[in-house]
Design a protein around this motif. Structure first.
Motif, PDB file in Angstrom:
ATOM      1  N   GLY A  88       0.719  -1.137   0.009  1.00 40.93           N
ATOM      2  CA  GLY A  88       0.058  -0.072   0.088  1.00 40.93           C
ATOM      3  C   GLY A  88       0.898   1.114   0.079  1.00 40.93           C
ATOM      4  O   GLY A  88       0.434   2.382  -0.214  1.00 40.93           O
ATOM      5  N   LYS A  89       2.173   1.025   0.369  1.00 42.51           N
ATOM      6  CA  LYS A  89       3.053   2.269   0.325  1.00 42.51           C
ATOM      7  C   LYS A  89       4.269   2.213  -0.624  1.00 42.51           C
ATOM      8  O   LYS A  89       4.680   1.352  -0.874  1.00 42.51           O
ATOM      9  N   GLY A  90       4.458   3.466  -1.174  1.00 40.47           N
ATOM     10  CA  GLY A  90       5.556   3.545  -2.242  1.00 40.47           C
ATOM     11  C   GLY A  90       6.924   3.752  -1.221  1.00 40.47           C
ATOM     12  O   GLY A  90       6.848   4.036  -0.464  1.00 40.47           O
ATOM     13  N   GLY A  91       8.010   3.163  -1.996  1.00 41.76           N
ATOM     14  CA  GLY A  91       9.427   3.232  -1.462  1.00 41.76           C
ATOM     15  C   GLY A  91       9.608   2.375  -0.561  1.00 41.76           C
ATOM     16  O   GLY A  91      10.695   2.542   0.130  1.00 41.76           O
ATOM     17  N   VAL A  92       8.898   1.181  -0.305  1.00 46.56           N
ATOM     18  CA  VAL A  92       9.173   0.193   0.780  1.00 46.56           C
ATOM     19  C   VAL A  92      10.021  -0.894  -0.021  1.00 46.56           C
ATOM     20  O   VAL A  92      10.650  -1.923   0.930  1.00 46.56           O
ATOM     21  N   THR A 198       3.134  -4.515  -9.087  1.00 46.68           N
ATOM     22  CA  THR A 198       2.000  -3.689  -8.881  1.00 46.68           C
ATOM     23  C   THR A 198       2.500  -2.362  -8.456  1.00 46.68           C
ATOM     24  O   THR A 198       3.498  -2.301  -7.656  1.00 46.68           O
ATOM     25  N   PRO A 199       1.880  -1.123  -8.798  1.00 44.32           N
ATOM     26  CA  PRO A 199       2.072   0.124  -8.168  1.00 44.32           C
ATOM     27  C   PRO A 199       1.712   0.141  -6.708  1.00 44.32           C
ATOM     28  O   PRO A 199       0.983  -0.651  -6.301  1.00 44.32           O
ATOM     29  N   PRO A 200       2.175   1.100  -6.065  1.00 40.68           N
ATOM     30  CA  PRO A 200       1.465   1.530  -4.508  1.00 40.68           C
ATOM     31  C   PRO A 200       0.307   1.537  -4.671  1.00 40.68           C
ATOM     32  O   PRO A 200      -0.596   2.109  -5.452  1.00 40.68           O
ATOM     33  N   VAL A 240      -0.209  -0.013   4.492  1.00 38.69           N
ATOM     34  CA  VAL A 240       0.042  -1.655   4.286  1.00 38.69           C
ATOM     35  C   VAL A 240      -1.207  -2.421   4.637  1.00 38.69           C
ATOM     36  O   VAL A 240      -1.599  -3.289   3.936  1.00 38.69           O
ATOM     37  N   ARG A 241      -1.817  -2.036   5.950  1.00 40.99           N
ATOM     38  CA  ARG A 241      -2.776  -2.671   6.272  1.00 40.99           C
ATOM     39  C   ARG A 241      -4.096  -2.451   5.431  1.00 40.99           C
ATOM     40  O   ARG A 241      -4.869  -3.082   5.137  1.00 40.99           O
ATOM     41  N   LYS A 242      -4.183  -1.164   4.611  1.00 40.34           N
ATOM     42  CA  LYS A 242      -5.036  -0.940   3.802  1.00 40.34           C
ATOM     43  C   LYS A 242      -4.880  -2.085   2.358  1.00 40.34           C
ATOM     44  O   LYS A 242      -6.011  -2.494   2.074  1.00 40.34           O
ATOM     45  N   LEU A 244      -3.785  -5.182   2.831  1.00 46.65           N
ATOM     46  CA  LEU A 244      -4.196  -6.341   3.448  1.00 46.65           C
ATOM     47  C   LEU A 244      -5.549  -6.557   3.662  1.00 46.65           C
ATOM     48  O   LEU A 244      -6.421  -7.657   3.081  1.00 46.65           O
ATOM     49  N   ASN A 245      -6.473  -5.130   3.767  1.00 45.95           N
ATOM     50  CA  ASN A 245      -8.008  -5.282   3.696  1.00 45.95           C
ATOM     51  C   ASN A 245      -8.500  -5.286   2.293  1.00 45.95           C
ATOM     52  O   ASN A 245      -9.433  -6.168   2.003  1.00 45.95           O
ATOM     53  N   PHE A 246      -7.489  -4.737   1.343  1.00 46.44           N
ATOM     54  CA  PHE A 246      -7.892  -4.754  -0.109  1.00 46.44           C
ATOM     55  C   PHE A 246      -7.766  -6.308  -0.588  1.00 46.44           C
ATOM     56  O   PHE A 246      -8.815  -6.902  -1.152  1.00 46.44           O
ATOM     57  N   CYS A 247      -6.878  -7.150   0.000  1.00 42.66           N
ATOM     58  CA  CYS A 247      -6.757  -8.613  -0.363  1.00 42.66           C
ATOM     59  C   CYS A 247      -7.612  -9.268   0.183  1.00 42.66           C
ATOM     60  O   CYS A 247      -8.584 -10.024  -0.467  1.00 42.66           O
ATOM     61  N   LYS A 248      -8.130  -8.869   1.574  1.00 43.95           N
ATOM     62  CA  LYS A 248      -9.462  -9.755   2.002  1.00 43.95           C
ATOM     63  C   LYS A 248     -10.762  -9.246   1.399  1.00 43.95           C
ATOM     64  O   LYS A 248     -11.254 -10.200   1.175  1.00 43.95           O
TER      65      LYS A 248
END
Length: 381
Positions: A88-92, A198-200, A240-242, A244-248
């Motif tokens: 969910g975050k760019g630059g990680v 994939t993109p952030p 990133v939690r977002k 994970l929720n997207f995947c769910k």
């Protein structure tokens, strides 16, 4: 239709308005009529087509969707497993993880493909050492570029006039490009793992990619799931939690979470020492005294040179990514520390575990790859 010219031939990029039904007077950042949020998204507000899209009348018919899914299944005939690398975050370090996972799997004898759907920020070509290469169209579709004999790559960067060209596309056009990559790329040789960078965020590219793959491969058992990459600080983990929720929400399995840049570790002998002038606060005027310090240590305390220096560049939030993985009930795949050799490998487009076998981050990276392979089903026939 957008055309890119290579080797006196034309590669036609499909009409990037999905199924040619996106209205020409649509708002900027239109999500497209086939998107579940069509007519409901914030970008739809004030659009003259909002009510039609919201009603579902502008969406493509089931027959069109079925044909698209069949095209994807045909394109993926030789692919055994599909893995999305997401964050969910760019630059990680998501692209770093994707590319070095691809290199490491290839070095272990697996046949690997990498598909870069980060349309506006493609970096896979640089990290895999294939910048400036070209794709060609044959009767079977777009032929990927090979970074190594068993590592095939497809990226929008191969279709741009130069490496600095900006891709300024709205959602429907990006979605059209993704669909063409999924349907027209000719993976002519058997591929054990197709990694999709994939993109952030949780944007159109994610929704389109997941929907296309789930619609086409849900009965095939080829869509293994997503690897989620994060750094340990809260600013990154919140996004990133977002993810994970997207995947769910989209029923996309999570293979596991990787903590990147977990710490900085280096031997004392590789440190650079600077002397700061007490009267000058300008960092550019610091004096390099590395040779003096190393020589002093070598003379008076040589055992110090082999000690490790460790620092938490990104302060860990709470129980960190491992705790986050536990909260979401998904595997934690491991930690990869900051390593200048890993950065150098990505800059030069080489396999980290082969180019720097004695580097400090090689065992952690191999540990992560081992855990990924343990989670996934065997690729043996």
């Amino acid at each position: 239709i957008i055309s890119f010219y290579f080797n006196r031939s034309t590669i036609d990029i499909m009409d990037t308005k999905p199924n040619s039904v996106t209205p020409s007077n649509a708002n900027e950042n239109c999500v497209g009529p086939s998107n579940p949020d069509a007519g409901k998204a914030k970008s739809c507000e004030g659009c003259p087509n909002q009510s039609v899209c919201k009603s579902g009348k502008a969406a493509p018919s089931q027959a069109i969707k079925d044909a698209e899914h069949e095209d994807i299944r045909t394109s993926f005939t030789n692919i055994k497993q599909v893995i999305l690398v997401m964050s969910g975050k760019g630059g990680v370090g998501k692209s770093t993880m994707c590319c070095q996972l691809a290199f490491t799997l290839e070095s272990r004898g697996y046949r690997v493909g990498v598909l870069d759907v980060d349309i506006c920020g493609p970096s896979v070509a640089q990290m895999l050492g294939v910048t400036g290469r070209e794709v060609h169209r044959s009767g079977c579709g777009l032929t990927p570029v090979y970074a190594k004999p068993d590592l095939a790559v497809m990226s929008v960067s191969f279709l741009l006039p130069d490496t600095d060209a900006a891709v300024v596309w709205r959602g429907p056009r990006k979605n059209g490009m993704i669909k063409q990559f999924l349907t027209d790329t000719d993976w002519d040789e058997e591929v054990d793992f197709l990694l999709i960078d994939t993109p952030p965020g949780t944007s159109d590219e994610h929704i389109s990619t997941v929907q296309y793959l789930q619609g086409a491969l849900s009965q095939e058992g080829k869509l293994s799931g997503a690897i989620i990459v994060t750094t340990p600080e809260e600013v990154a983990m919140a996004d990133v939690r977002k993810e994970l929720n997207f995947c769910k929400k989209t029923n996309l399995p999570v293979i596991g979470v990787v903590e990147n840049m977990s710490s900085f570790q280096l031997k004392v002998s590789r440190l650079k020492f600077l002397r700061n002038s007490s009267s000058d606060s300008n960092l550019n005027n610091q004096q390099d005294c590395t040779n003096d310090v190393i020589e002093t240590l070598r003379t008076k305390c040589p055992e110090v040179l082999d000690l490790m220096v460790s620092a938490d560049i990104f302060p860990r939030s709470g129980s960190g990514p491992e705790g986050m993985a536990k909260k979401f009930n998904v595997p934690f795949l491991g930690e990869i520390p900051l390593d200048s050799n890993l950065l150098l490998s990505c800059e030069n487009g080489v396999c980290f575990v082969e180019a720097f076998p004695d580097s400090l981050s090689v065992p952690p990276l191999n540990f992560v790859v081992d855990n990924i392979l343990d989670v996934l089903p065997s690729t043996d026939d």
